[in-house]
Design a protein around this motif. Sequence first.
Motif, PDB file in Angstrom:
ATOM      1  N   LEU A  38       1.784  10.823  12.134  1.00  0.00           N
ATOM      2  CA  LEU A  38       2.039  10.673  10.702  1.00  0.00           C
ATOM      3  C   LEU A  38       0.962  11.436   9.954  1.00  0.00           C
ATOM      4  N   GLN A  39       1.324  12.050   8.846  1.00  0.00           N
ATOM      5  CA  GLN A  39       0.352  12.767   8.026  1.00  0.00           C
ATOM      6  C   GLN A  39      -0.547  11.760   7.313  1.00  0.00           C
ATOM      7  N   GLU A  40      -1.863  12.008   7.349  1.00  0.00           N
ATOM      8  CA  GLU A  40      -2.847  11.206   6.621  1.00  0.00           C
ATOM      9  C   GLU A  40      -3.611  12.129   5.695  1.00  0.00           C
ATOM     10  N   GLN A  41      -4.451  11.567   4.877  1.00  0.00           N
ATOM     11  CA  GLN A  41      -5.245  12.370   3.955  1.00  0.00           C
ATOM     12  C   GLN A  41      -6.172  13.340   4.698  1.00  0.00           C
ATOM     13  N   ASP A  42      -6.747  12.903   5.805  1.00  0.00           N
ATOM     14  CA  ASP A  42      -7.700  13.745   6.532  1.00  0.00           C
ATOM     15  C   ASP A  42      -7.129  14.261   7.855  1.00  0.00           C
ATOM     16  N   GLY A  43      -5.830  14.505   7.924  1.00  0.00           N
ATOM     17  CA  GLY A  43      -5.213  15.031   9.144  1.00  0.00           C
ATOM     18  C   GLY A  43      -4.023  14.193   9.546  1.00  0.00           C
ATOM     19  N   TYR A  44      -3.901  13.972  10.848  1.00  0.00           N
ATOM     20  CA  TYR A  44      -2.803  13.168  11.374  1.00  0.00           C
ATOM     21  C   TYR A  44      -3.308  11.831  11.908  1.00  0.00           C
ATOM     22  N   ALA A  45      -2.422  10.858  11.888  1.00  0.00           N
ATOM     23  CA  ALA A  45      -2.624   9.612  12.618  1.00  0.00           C
ATOM     24  C   ALA A  45      -1.706   9.691  13.829  1.00  0.00           C
ATOM     25  N   GLY A  75     -10.948  12.321  15.140  1.00  0.00           N
ATOM     26  CA  GLY A  75     -12.237  11.831  14.663  1.00  0.00           C
ATOM     27  C   GLY A  75     -12.582  10.446  15.171  1.00  0.00           C
ATOM     28  N   TRP A  76     -11.597   9.548  15.187  1.00  0.00           N
ATOM     29  CA  TRP A  76     -11.864   8.185  15.660  1.00  0.00           C
ATOM     30  C   TRP A  76     -10.551   7.533  16.065  1.00  0.00           C
ATOM     31  N   GLY A  77     -10.670   6.526  16.907  1.00  0.00           N
ATOM     32  CA  GLY A  77      -9.468   5.839  17.361  1.00  0.00           C
ATOM     33  C   GLY A  77      -9.804   4.611  18.183  1.00  0.00           C
ATOM     34  N   PHE A  78      -8.735   3.928  18.608  1.00  0.00           N
ATOM     35  CA  PHE A  78      -8.918   2.714  19.386  1.00  0.00           C
ATOM     36  C   PHE A  78      -7.877   2.641  20.499  1.00  0.00           C
ATOM     37  N   PRO A  79      -8.316   2.700  21.761  1.00  0.00           N
ATOM     38  CA  PRO A  79      -7.391   2.535  22.883  1.00  0.00           C
ATOM     39  C   PRO A  79      -7.250   1.055  23.228  1.00  0.00           C
ATOM     40  N   TRP A  80      -6.031   0.651  23.581  1.00  0.00           N
ATOM     41  CA  TRP A  80      -5.834  -0.738  23.977  1.00  0.00           C
ATOM     42  C   TRP A  80      -4.621  -0.851  24.872  1.00  0.00           C
ATOM     43  N   ASN A  81      -4.828  -1.375  26.069  1.00  0.00           N
ATOM     44  CA  ASN A  81      -3.752  -1.704  26.988  1.00  0.00           C
ATOM     45  C   ASN A  81      -2.782  -0.535  27.219  1.00  0.00           C
ATOM     46  N   GLY A  82      -3.311   0.660  27.406  1.00  0.00           N
ATOM     47  CA  GLY A  82      -2.482   1.834  27.683  1.00  0.00           C
ATOM     48  C   GLY A  82      -1.929   2.521  26.465  1.00  0.00           C
ATOM     49  N   GLY A  85      -4.320   4.379  19.229  1.00  0.00           N
ATOM     50  CA  GLY A  85      -4.173   4.644  17.803  1.00  0.00           C
ATOM     51  C   GLY A  85      -5.335   5.525  17.403  1.00  0.00           C
ATOM     52  N   ALA A  86      -5.052   6.719  16.902  1.00  0.00           N
ATOM     53  CA  ALA A  86      -6.120   7.668  16.570  1.00  0.00           C
ATOM     54  C   ALA A  86      -5.925   8.193  15.158  1.00  0.00           C
ATOM     55  N   HIS A  87      -7.033   8.524  14.497  1.00  0.00           N
ATOM     56  CA  HIS A  87      -7.000   8.986  13.107  1.00  0.00           C
ATOM     57  C   HIS A  87      -7.873  10.216  12.941  1.00  0.00           C
ATOM     58  N   ALA A  88      -7.664  10.909  11.818  1.00  0.00           N
ATOM     59  CA  ALA A  88      -8.398  12.138  11.502  1.00  0.00           C
ATOM     60  C   ALA A  88      -8.200  13.168  12.611  1.00  0.00           C
ATOM     61  N   CYS A  89      -6.945  13.326  13.037  1.00  0.00           N
ATOM     62  CA  CYS A  89      -6.617  14.244  14.136  1.00  0.00           C
ATOM     63  C   CYS A  89      -6.126  15.579  13.592  1.00  0.00           C
ATOM     64  N   SER A  90      -6.480  16.648  14.278  1.00  0.00           N
ATOM     65  CA  SER A  90      -5.960  17.971  13.960  1.00  0.00           C
ATOM     66  C   SER A  90      -5.403  18.576  15.235  1.00  0.00           C
ATOM     67  N   MET A  91      -4.292  19.261  15.108  1.00  0.00           N
ATOM     68  CA  MET A  91      -3.649  19.877  16.265  1.00  0.00           C
ATOM     69  C   MET A  91      -4.429  21.124  16.645  1.00  0.00           C
ATOM     70  N   THR A  92      -4.646  21.319  17.936  1.00  0.00           N
ATOM     71  CA  THR A  92      -5.400  22.465  18.432  1.00  0.00           C
ATOM     72  C   THR A  92      -4.642  23.120  19.582  1.00  0.00           C
ATOM     73  N   GLU A  93      -5.090  24.300  19.970  1.00  0.00           N
ATOM     74  CA  GLU A  93      -4.505  24.980  21.122  1.00  0.00           C
ATOM     75  C   GLU A  93      -4.881  24.277  22.416  1.00  0.00           C
TER      76      GLU A  93
END
Length: 100
Positions: A38-45, A75-82, A85-93
Motif C-alpha cells: 500500500l502507498q504510504e507517505q514515506d514509501g510503501y507499507a 525502514g522498519w517493520g515487525f515480523p511475527w509468526n511467519g 508488516g514493514a513500513h517506509a519501503c522502497s522498491m529496488t533492483e
Amino acid sequence: MKPTGLILAVAAVLAAPFLGMPPAHADGSFDCWFGERLQEQDGYALNAWSCSGTGYVDFTVTVRSGVAAGAYHCGWGFPWNGSLGAHACSMTESGAKTAS
C-alpha cells in the motif's frame, strides 16, 4: 608531547580498528512467498506472508509472488509468526538501499 599531538595519536589508535570494516549494509533481510503493498507517505507499507528472516530496522525484503512481488529496502517493520508488516519501503533492483 603537545596536547594536539596527543589528541591526534589517540584518535588514530581509536580509528584503526574501523579502517578495515566493510561499508554499511542493511541490518537484516526477509524472504517471503506472498505479499501486498500500500502507498504510504514515506514509501510503501508491505504485508507479507510465509516469511523467513530477521530484522526490525533497515532491512531488505524479497517478495516472490503476489501484487508486491519484487525486492525492497524497508525502514522498519515487525515480523511475527511467519508474517511481516514493514513500513517506509522502497522498491529496488537488488534490495539494496538506493540514494535519495
